[in-house]
Design a protein around this motif. Sequence first.
Motif, PDB file in Angstrom:
ATOM      1  N   GLY A 174      -2.381   8.746   7.284  1.00 25.31           N
ATOM      2  CA  GLY A 174      -3.364   7.733   6.916  1.00 25.31           C
ATOM      3  C   GLY A 174      -4.785   8.311   6.975  1.00 25.31           C
ATOM      4  O   GLY A 174      -5.015   9.357   7.585  1.00 25.31           O
ATOM      5  N   THR A 197       3.543  -0.533   5.831  1.00 22.62           N
ATOM      6  CA  THR A 197       2.997  -0.050   4.556  1.00 22.62           C
ATOM      7  C   THR A 197       2.215   1.254   4.729  1.00 22.62           C
ATOM      8  O   THR A 197       1.699   1.794   3.752  1.00 22.62           O
ATOM      9  CB  THR A 197       2.054  -1.111   3.955  1.00 22.62           C
ATOM     10  OG1 THR A 197       1.166  -1.561   5.000  1.00 22.62           O
ATOM     11  CG2 THR A 197       2.834  -2.292   3.429  1.00 22.62           C
ATOM     12  N   GLU A 236      -3.453   4.949  20.091  1.00 22.19           N
ATOM     13  CA  GLU A 236      -4.515   4.163  20.733  1.00 22.19           C
ATOM     14  C   GLU A 236      -3.961   3.320  21.877  1.00 22.19           C
ATOM     15  O   GLU A 236      -4.646   3.081  22.873  1.00 22.19           O
ATOM     16  CB  GLU A 236      -5.221   3.289  19.693  1.00 22.19           C
ATOM     17  CG  GLU A 236      -5.995   4.093  18.623  1.00 22.19           C
ATOM     18  CD  GLU A 236      -5.127   4.626  17.483  1.00 22.19           C
ATOM     19  OE1 GLU A 236      -3.885   4.418  17.496  1.00 22.19           O
ATOM     20  OE2 GLU A 236      -5.689   5.257  16.566  1.00 22.19           O
ATOM     21  N   ILE A 277       3.223   6.274   8.728  1.00 20.77           N
ATOM     22  CA  ILE A 277       4.323   6.241   9.716  1.00 20.77           C
ATOM     23  C   ILE A 277       5.372   5.210   9.286  1.00 20.77           C
ATOM     24  O   ILE A 277       6.583   5.469   9.343  1.00 20.77           O
ATOM     25  CB  ILE A 277       3.765   5.878  11.112  1.00 20.77           C
ATOM     26  CG1 ILE A 277       2.940   7.039  11.669  1.00 20.77           C
ATOM     27  CG2 ILE A 277       4.884   5.463  12.072  1.00 20.77           C
ATOM     28  CD1 ILE A 277       3.724   8.260  12.100  1.00 20.77           C
ATOM     29  N   HIS A 336      -1.223  -5.262   7.077  1.00 18.31           N
ATOM     30  CA  HIS A 336      -2.428  -6.004   7.439  1.00 18.31           C
ATOM     31  C   HIS A 336      -3.001  -6.721   6.226  1.00 18.31           C
ATOM     32  O   HIS A 336      -3.259  -7.914   6.259  1.00 18.31           O
ATOM     33  CB  HIS A 336      -3.455  -5.066   8.056  1.00 18.31           C
ATOM     34  CG  HIS A 336      -4.571  -5.789   8.738  1.00 18.31           C
ATOM     35  ND1 HIS A 336      -4.346  -6.629   9.810  1.00 18.31           N
ATOM     36  CD2 HIS A 336      -5.902  -5.825   8.505  1.00 18.31           C
ATOM     37  CE1 HIS A 336      -5.500  -7.142  10.203  1.00 18.31           C
ATOM     38  NE2 HIS A 336      -6.448  -6.675   9.426  1.00 18.31           N
ATOM     39  N   SER A 337      -3.189  -5.989   5.132  1.00 19.57           N
ATOM     40  CA  SER A 337      -3.793  -6.613   3.950  1.00 19.57           C
ATOM     41  C   SER A 337      -3.103  -6.237   2.646  1.00 19.57           C
ATOM     42  O   SER A 337      -3.372  -6.835   1.612  1.00 19.57           O
ATOM     43  CB  SER A 337      -5.272  -6.249   3.878  1.00 19.57           C
ATOM     44  OG  SER A 337      -5.401  -4.852   3.891  1.00 19.57           O
ATOM     45  N   ASN A 338      -2.223  -5.252   2.684  1.00 19.03           N
ATOM     46  CA  ASN A 338      -1.589  -4.804   1.446  1.00 19.03           C
ATOM     47  C   ASN A 338      -0.382  -5.684   1.110  1.00 19.03           C
ATOM     48  O   ASN A 338       0.776  -5.312   1.306  1.00 19.03           O
ATOM     49  CB  ASN A 338      -1.181  -3.334   1.589  1.00 19.03           C
ATOM     50  CG  ASN A 338      -0.805  -2.724   0.255  1.00 19.03           C
ATOM     51  OD1 ASN A 338      -0.563  -3.448  -0.728  1.00 19.03           O
ATOM     52  ND2 ASN A 338      -0.742  -1.415   0.202  1.00 19.03           N
TER      53      ASN A 338
HETATM   54  P1  NDP Z   1      -1.966   4.275   7.860  1.00 18.91           P
HETATM   55  O1  NDP Z   1      -3.411   4.011   7.641  1.00 18.91           O
HETATM   56  O2  NDP Z   1      -1.225   5.086   6.859  1.00 18.91           O
HETATM   57  O3  NDP Z   1      -1.181   2.892   8.054  1.00 18.91           O
HETATM   58  C1  NDP Z   1      -1.648   1.904   8.902  1.00 18.91           C
HETATM   59  C2  NDP Z   1      -0.737   0.689   8.908  1.00 18.91           C
HETATM   60  O4  NDP Z   1      -1.266  -0.257   9.837  1.00 18.91           O
HETATM   61  C3  NDP Z   1      -0.650  -0.011   7.569  1.00 18.91           C
HETATM   62  O5  NDP Z   1       0.609  -0.620   7.453  1.00 18.91           O
HETATM   63  C4  NDP Z   1      -1.733  -1.099   7.688  1.00 18.91           C
HETATM   64  O6  NDP Z   1      -1.506  -2.223   6.842  1.00 18.91           O
HETATM   65  C5  NDP Z   1      -1.603  -1.488   9.143  1.00 18.91           C
HETATM   66  N1  NDP Z   1      -2.863  -1.969   9.709  1.00 18.91           N
HETATM   67  C6  NDP Z   1      -4.112  -1.509   9.461  1.00 18.91           C
HETATM   68  N2  NDP Z   1      -5.031  -2.196  10.172  1.00 18.91           N
HETATM   69  C7  NDP Z   1      -4.342  -3.123  10.885  1.00 18.91           C
HETATM   70  C8  NDP Z   1      -4.728  -4.157  11.778  1.00 18.91           C
HETATM   71  N3  NDP Z   1      -6.016  -4.369  12.093  1.00 18.91           N
HETATM   72  N4  NDP Z   1      -3.742  -4.919  12.321  1.00 18.91           N
HETATM   73  C9  NDP Z   1      -2.444  -4.719  12.013  1.00 18.91           C
HETATM   74  N5  NDP Z   1      -2.029  -3.764  11.157  1.00 18.91           N
HETATM   75  C10 NDP Z   1      -2.962  -2.968  10.597  1.00 18.91           C
HETATM   76  O7  NDP Z   1      -1.882   4.960   9.313  1.00 18.91           O
HETATM   77  P2  NDP Z   1      -0.845   6.054   9.834  1.00 18.91           P
HETATM   78  O8  NDP Z   1       0.548   5.669   9.495  1.00 18.91           O
HETATM   79  O9  NDP Z   1      -1.302   7.411   9.470  1.00 18.91           O
HETATM   80  O10 NDP Z   1      -1.072   5.971  11.412  1.00 18.91           O
HETATM   81  C11 NDP Z   1      -0.575   4.878  12.180  1.00 18.91           C
HETATM   82  C12 NDP Z   1      -0.667   5.220  13.665  1.00 18.91           C
HETATM   83  O11 NDP Z   1       0.209   6.308  13.945  1.00 18.91           O
HETATM   84  C13 NDP Z   1      -2.057   5.660  14.132  1.00 18.91           C
HETATM   85  O12 NDP Z   1      -2.253   5.252  15.448  1.00 18.91           O
HETATM   86  C14 NDP Z   1      -1.967   7.171  14.085  1.00 18.91           C
HETATM   87  O13 NDP Z   1      -2.856   7.793  14.985  1.00 18.91           O
HETATM   88  C15 NDP Z   1      -0.524   7.388  14.511  1.00 18.91           C
HETATM   89  N6  NDP Z   1       0.066   8.644  14.060  1.00 18.91           N
HETATM   90  C16 NDP Z   1       0.196   8.888  12.715  1.00 18.91           C
HETATM   91  C17 NDP Z   1       0.760  10.067  12.267  1.00 18.91           C
HETATM   92  C18 NDP Z   1       0.970  10.311  10.808  1.00 18.91           C
HETATM   93  O14 NDP Z   1       1.591  11.316  10.457  1.00 18.91           O
HETATM   94  N7  NDP Z   1       0.502   9.475   9.905  1.00 18.91           N
HETATM   95  C19 NDP Z   1       1.187  11.110  13.214  1.00 18.91           C
HETATM   96  C20 NDP Z   1       1.033  10.734  14.596  1.00 18.91           C
HETATM   97  C21 NDP Z   1       0.497   9.545  14.998  1.00 18.91           C
HETATM   98  P3  NDP Z   1      -2.119  -2.293   5.333  1.00 18.91           P
HETATM   99  O15 NDP Z   1      -1.351  -1.299   4.531  1.00 18.91           O
HETATM  100  O16 NDP Z   1      -1.911  -3.681   4.904  1.00 18.91           O
HETATM  101  O17 NDP Z   1      -3.582  -1.909   5.480  1.00 18.91           O
END
Ligand code: NDP
Length: 384
Positions: free
Chosen positions: A204, A16, A127, A19, A42-44
């Motif tokens: 995000g 959700t 991470e 990425i 996670h929660s959405n």
């Molecule tokens: P977002 O905040 O857009 O999405 C995070 C996702 O992870 C959501 O699906 C969320 O679910 C889920 N999530 C959040 N917390 C938890 C948890 N505690 N346990 C399991 N799932 C969880 O983040 P991004 O897509 O921007 O980034 C994701 C990763 O990719 C990060 O590590 C970031 O550094 C890396 N990254 C991102 C880039 C980008 O362009 N966005 C580029 C390069 C690296 P829910 O929606 O339910 O909250």
Amino acid sequence: MGKRGKKKRLAVLGATGSIGSSTLEVVGARGEDFEVVLLSAHSNAAALEKLGARFPGALLVLSGGADSRLSLAPGPSAAGSFRLSLAEAIAEAGADITVNGIAGAAGLAPSLDSLRAGSALALANKETAVMAYPLVKALAAERGLPVIPVDSEHAAVFRLLEGRAGVEEIILTASGGPFRHYSLEQLRLVKPEEALAHPTWTMGPKITVDSATMANKGLEVIEAVRLFGMKPDQVKVVIHPQSVVHSLVRTRGGALYAQLSRPDMRLPIQEALYWPESAPSPFGALDLAGLRLDFEEPDGERFPMLPLAYGAAGLGGLYPCAYNGANEEAVSAFFRGAVGFLDIPDIVRYVLDQDWGGALDLESVLETDRRSREEAAARIGRYA
Ligand code: NDP
Ligand code: MG
């Protein structure tokens, strides 16, 4: 394509998020090659439910547990079909490849679980690399599985290194974020809304704030050190506001090799999904005519998260994990208005000044993550 034209079984963790959505757009454009077998949020719950309708064969996991299910709208929902244990679903799904797009330290365990379940790992969750890459690398080697970087800079370096000998230096590009030209006085006053507007990438919220403090580049320096086995002084950062050159490598002979494309995460995601092969991109090519590329030195005084990351990378071991844990806590305090923008590096510096010596095993990584947050929270309490 999967082996002999078979569809690749794909798991999308963090489906959700930013990425996750980009990954599913790649799948939407090249659906004949993929079968989506697992989608996690996670929660959405509402967004996950919608994805479930688009990919009816996938296991749906809401890892935030029972509390998140309560937020589901009443009525005929898919609540009953959500799994709550991501680890169990990963083991059951039998994916060939997993995109880990979970935000933050919570992504580490699912990376290890995916490899244990026999899946290749397309790693966006930086991470995982920052906290514990030696463990991930050992597990991947033991299972004979690839870890393919998705973070755009590392995806670029990964390919620039393929078949190339004598690389002495990696140069990571950084957009510089929205406050590249701000004075320290202006930085002190930055509000969360301003830090959430990134000039070239839509991502995000947490990584967007990290781009504004340059902690994102700090994490990426550590990520590069760990993924590519470099010393910290072999990884350089250059500000490149257009975000078209994604990274460069310098060889012993003095040549620089660069990777260029439009700033669009769907490109490195697609490349990772097809690696070691590649497929035609439906997302448009870069037009060179009229292109302007600028480069400048980063300023560690206004953006101390970058030198702090070099410090943590130099000390190695558990220090990068403490850098990450402290930063995650500081950024969430910034979001809730408990601390200012320039307090973020102060909190991280305070935590890194403590002793994080010790061997890097899973238990000590998880303990460092917990303790670095605790120390950061204690420091944050003093700002109130
Ligand atoms: P977002 O905040 O857009 O999405 C995070 C996702 O992870 C959501 O699906 C969320 O679910 C889920 N999530 C959040 N917390 C938890 C948890 N505690 N346990 C399991 N799932 C969880 O983040 P991004 O897509 O921007 O980034 C994701 C990763 O990719 C990060 O590590 C970031 O550094 C890396 N990254 C991102 C880039 C980008 O362009 N966005 C580029 C390069 C690296 P829910 O929606 O339910 O909250
Ligand atoms: Mg990046």
